[in-house]
Design an enzyme around this catalytic site. Structure first.
Site, PDB file in Angstrom:
ATOM      1  CG  ASP A  12      -1.860   1.121   1.324  1.00 18.92           C
ATOM      2  OD1 ASP A  12      -2.729   1.208   0.448  1.00 18.92           O
ATOM      3  OD2 ASP A  12      -1.742   1.931   2.270  1.00 18.92           O
ATOM      4  CD  GLU A  33      -2.254   2.562  -3.520  1.00 17.67           C
ATOM      5  OE1 GLU A  33      -3.369   3.059  -3.761  1.00 17.67           O
ATOM      6  OE2 GLU A  33      -1.842   2.364  -2.360  1.00 17.67           O
TER       7      GLU A  33
END
Length: 514
Positions: A206, A274
């Site tokens: 993330d 990401e």
């Protein structure tokens, strides 16, 4: 390389990953929230799609202020989702079905309920006092600099215990870890090894470019209005008014990514990152994936934002990629848990959805699919009183948040679409009940069957998984490119419009060998 070796060591390259949002996949306990046992129960369906792996969004212990992306125990499973035994069963079941399992690691920040933060905020001289990003106020008592939070307002929160500010790029209950401290890195690497020992095959990282901040805490410069993009934050968010030169995407991140990759290498683990950066997304893709020893692949937001995706825009993305990220490996996605579903974002019919699916499966790179995408689910229209997402509540009504893409999967015409026997945490839209998995299984022309066909096409042709991509061009609505390797050459032509063009029917994709 034989097929077996390729599947075990290089499966990710050109592979297809299916994202599961645990809260909304399958509830087995009747509390209205999906769980790990529900994921394990539905894995045969996922395997039937022909994908290589699942990416499971966070299920760690959490106060759920940001629905699991605020972790209070990296090695614990929140009771809402089940137990460690449930997780072990899920891993075992996935591997029996030939699926790899990737879990979502949220390392840039924790919950303010994490024991690390509780200790860190207790004083300025405790053993973890420097594990988070603390700073004194300016002489007038205001925040240390002008950095903004993606979720609105200043990225700094005052703490009365230490009489200092702490950094939070997201909610104020999500304090940022201090990656400049080697002990923080060590703790996170140990955590990754814990999950690898439990059998996971890799990680989705993330906000991979948010790990480090500028140690000098310099102000971010303003961004000219014509350069502002609503990619990583909605247009109404003042976050877009800055060039985030110092609050994220720092050069020190590269050494940590190399360290992370070296740590997980003995397990053969795979990473997809990401990258949340509207200004330098593709450049960072090159830095993070284009150099051996960093992460294998990352996704950017080029196909996750925008009102539509015409042929010329796809060409522009790949031309820019060839210019600034020639050695990179992208993981392309059109929908995920953070953006409006692409069916609604691009106002697609089923015919158009099938065409974009085929194009996606023919592009160079890997692919992430988001649960329900294969059913052609549109964005759900959630009433304000039903909203759960703090992001949407903050910027309503101009931005409705992420709940519309997070509603429960619809499996059949049973109660709540077969998701739960009690009231779901988010409502199941009536429009989704017309597109259940069971109904589409019975319709040979459904979006679901087309996704299976397109995934099978990619798996069948090595050129689509690993080959070069050349001759990319657009002429009006016609997109064309060639995929080739040592074994085959395929010409792909797609009409991305409602009108006949270039000798192709509306939304026809033509694949020619030779």
């Amino acid at each position: 390389m034989d097929d077996l070796t390729e599947q075990t060591t290089d499966w990710w390259k050109g592979g297809i990953i299916y994202q599961i949002y645990p809260r909304s996949f399958q509830d087995t306990t009747g509390d209205g929230v999906g769980d790990l046992a529900g994921i394990a129960q539905r894995l045969p369906y996922v395997a039937s799609l022909g994908v290589d792996a699942v990416w499971i969004s966070p299920f760690f212990t959490s106060p759920m202020k940001d629905f699991g992306y605020d972790v209070s125990d990296y090695r614990g499973i929140d009771p809402l989702f089940g137990s460690m035994d449930d997780f072990d069963w899920l891993i075992e079941r996935a591997h029996e079905l030939g699926l790899k399992v990737m879990i979502d690691l949220v390392m840039s920040h924790t919950s303010d309920q994490h024991e690390w933060f509780k200790e860190s905020r207790s004083s300025r001289d405790n053993p973890k006092s420097d594990w988070y990003v603390w700073a004194d106020p300016k002489p007038d008592g205001t925040a240390p600099n002008n950095w903004l939070s993606i979720f609105g307002g200043s990225a700094w929160q005052w703490d009365a215990r230490r009489e200092q500010y702490f950094l939070h790029n997201f909610l104020s209950s999500q304090p940022d870890l201090n990656f400049h401290n080697p002990a923080v890195q060590d703790a996170l690497l140990d955590m990754a090894k814990f999950w690898l020992d439990r059998g996971v095959d890799g990680f989705r990282l993330d906000t991979i470019n948010f790990y480090f901040h500028d140690a000098q805490l310099r102000d971010n410069p303003p961004l000219a209005p014509e350069l502002r993009k609503a990619d990583t934050a909605p247009a109404v968010n003042p976050y877009n008014h800055q060039s985030h030169r110092f609050s994220k995407s720092q050069p020190e991140n590269l050494a940590f990514l190399e360290r992370f990759r070296e740590t997980i290498a003995p397990w053969g683990a795979v990473v997809v990152g990401e990258i949340g950066d509207s200004e330098r997304g593709l450049e960072l893709l090159e830095e993070y994936t284009g150099v051996p020893g960093r992460v294998q692949m990352s996704y950017v937001f080029d196909f996750l934002s925008g009102d539509d995706l015409p042929a010329d825009r796809i060409v522009q993305v790949f031309e820019r990629m060839l210019e600034v990220a020639p050695n990179s490996w992208a993981c392309w996605a059109m929908s995920n848990h953070d953006v409006v579903r692409h069916i609604s974002r691009w106002n697609l019919t089923d015919q158009a959805a099938k065409a974009y699916c085929t194009v996606l499966m023919c592009l160079r790179g890997s692919v992430c699919l988001y649960q329900g995408e294969e059913l052609g689910l549109p964005e759900a229209d959630i009433a304000f009183e039903d909203l759960c997402d703090p992001y949407g509540i903050e910027f309503w009504p101009e931005f409705k948040g992420r709940d519309g893409c997070r509603t429960p999967m619809v499996w059949d015409m049973g109660v709540n679409g077969g998701f739960s026997t009690s009231k779901p945490w988010l409502p199941v839209p009536h429009t989704h009940l017309q597109r259940t998995a069971v109904a589409q299984e019975a319709d040979a022309q459904s979006v679901l069957h087309h996704y299976r066909w397109a995934i099978g096409l990619r798996r069948k042709h090595s050129a689509l998984r690993h080959g070069d991509m050349t001759e990319m061009a657009s002429e009006g609505p016609i997109l064309s490119f060639r995929r080739s390797d040592a074994e085959q050459s395929l010409l792909v032509r797609a009409n991305l419009s409602d009108d006949e063009a270039g000798g192709l029917r509306p939304w026809q994709v033509q694949i020619i060998e030779g």
